[in-house]
Design an enzyme around this catalytic site. Structure first.
Site, PDB file in Angstrom:
ATOM      1  CB  THR A  85       1.012  -3.141  11.031  1.00  0.00           C
ATOM      2  OG1 THR A  85      -0.289  -3.830   9.892  1.00  0.00           O
ATOM      3  CG2 THR A  85       0.604  -2.291  11.651  1.00  0.00           C
ATOM      4  N   GLY A  86       2.329  -4.466   7.870  1.00  0.00           N
ATOM      5  CA  GLY A  86       2.163  -6.027   7.504  1.00  0.00           C
ATOM      6  C   GLY A  86       1.208  -6.831   7.663  1.00  0.00           C
ATOM      7  NE  ARG A 136       2.423   3.433   8.940  1.00  0.00           N
ATOM      8  CZ  ARG A 136       1.459   3.648   8.381  1.00  0.00           C
ATOM      9  NH1 ARG A 136       1.231   2.942   8.871  1.00  0.00           N
ATOM     10  NH2 ARG A 136       1.138   4.738   7.756  1.00  0.00           N
ATOM     11  CG  HIS A 182       8.933 -25.169  10.235  1.00  0.00           C
ATOM     12  ND1 HIS A 182       8.757 -25.187  11.508  1.00  0.00           N
ATOM     13  CD2 HIS A 182       9.992 -25.897  10.072  1.00  0.00           C
ATOM     14  CE1 HIS A 182       9.792 -25.970  11.879  1.00  0.00           C
ATOM     15  NE2 HIS A 182      10.477 -26.408  11.073  1.00  0.00           N
ATOM     16  CB  CYS A 227       0.627  -2.843   4.499  1.00  0.00           C
ATOM     17  SG  CYS A 227       0.351  -3.541   5.581  1.00  0.00           S
ATOM     18  CG  HIS A 269       7.270 -29.115   8.219  1.00  0.00           C
ATOM     19  ND1 HIS A 269       6.286 -29.027   9.512  1.00  0.00           N
ATOM     20  CD2 HIS A 269       8.574 -29.345   8.609  1.00  0.00           C
ATOM     21  CE1 HIS A 269       7.834 -28.768  10.352  1.00  0.00           C
ATOM     22  NE2 HIS A 269       8.673 -28.899  10.127  1.00  0.00           N
ATOM     23  NE  ARG A 301       2.934 -31.000  11.911  1.00  0.00           N
ATOM     24  CZ  ARG A 301       3.970 -30.794  12.687  1.00  0.00           C
ATOM     25  NH1 ARG A 301       4.536 -30.253  12.162  1.00  0.00           N
ATOM     26  NH2 ARG A 301       4.257 -31.906  13.365  1.00  0.00           N
ATOM     27  N   GLY A 351      -2.494  -5.605   7.874  1.00  0.00           N
ATOM     28  CA  GLY A 351      -3.142  -5.642   6.941  1.00  0.00           C
ATOM     29  C   GLY A 351      -3.361  -6.407   5.406  1.00  0.00           C
ATOM     30  CG  ASP A 399      -0.136   0.151   2.394  1.00  0.00           C
ATOM     31  OD1 ASP A 399       0.846   0.265   1.999  1.00  0.00           O
ATOM     32  OD2 ASP A 399      -1.026  -0.146   3.644  1.00  0.00           O
ATOM     33  CG  HIS A 400      -0.766   4.920   1.738  1.00  0.00           C
ATOM     34  ND1 HIS A 400      -1.907   4.187   1.786  1.00  0.00           N
ATOM     35  CD2 HIS A 400      -0.212   5.477   2.958  1.00  0.00           C
ATOM     36  CE1 HIS A 400      -2.432   4.088   2.862  1.00  0.00           C
ATOM     37  NE2 HIS A 400      -1.322   5.317   3.470  1.00  0.00           N
TER      38      HIS A 400
END
Ligand code: RB5
Length: 143
Positions: free
Chosen positions: A67-68, A109, A98, A65, A133, A136, A70, A8-9
């Protein structure tokens, strides 16, 4: 490796730096945008990346983004996507070994460029371990 990049921006500047880094390592880069820092909605770009991976399942993705979080939530709504939000190199390694993650999500950020580059390059060179793995990961896809 074919690599799709989306953000995103808030992730645009880091996304561009990571694209340059990945290109310098010899990867085949596809930029899904956005092209300006004007505010956009991260689900639109997460969905765009998911669509690209549906068409080219052998490729991997890099999503950024603020925070990563969203963009990883948006990506993981798609059954064929296993998007991992990573904050350190160990997580970047383990999510390939895994979880067979096919998208690495970077929190623009909260990490500096050097760490972001190291997380992406680690993600790209690490193989899925299979074995227990595999079972799973198959269970994730069945839901
Ligand atoms: C944009 O301000 C911000 O909300 C977004 O980049 C991301 O952090 C959302 O999870």
């Amino acid at each position: 490796m074919k690599l799709f990049f989306a953000s995103d921006h808030a992730g645009l500047t880091l996304r561009r730096a990571l694209m340059e880094h990945a290109a310098s390592l010899g990867h085949d880069i596809v930029d899904l945008g956005p092209d300006s820092t004007e505010s956009v909605d991260y689900p639109d770009y997460g969905n765009k990346l998911a669509q690209a991976l549906a068409e080219q399942p052998e490729a991997h993705g890099v999503a950024v983004c603020g925070t990563g979080i969203g963009i990883s939530i948006a990506l993981n709504r798609h059954r064929h996507v296993r998007a991992a939000l990573v904050n350190d190199v160990t997580a970047a390694t383990l999510t390939r070994q895994h979880n067979n993650a096919n998208v690495v999500c970077i929190p623009a950020r909260f990490v500096d460029y050097a760490l972001a580059e190291e997380m992406v390059s680690t993600f790209l060179i690490t193989d899925f371990e299979g074995g227990r793995h595999e079972r799973r990961v198959d269970k994730i896809s069945c839901q």
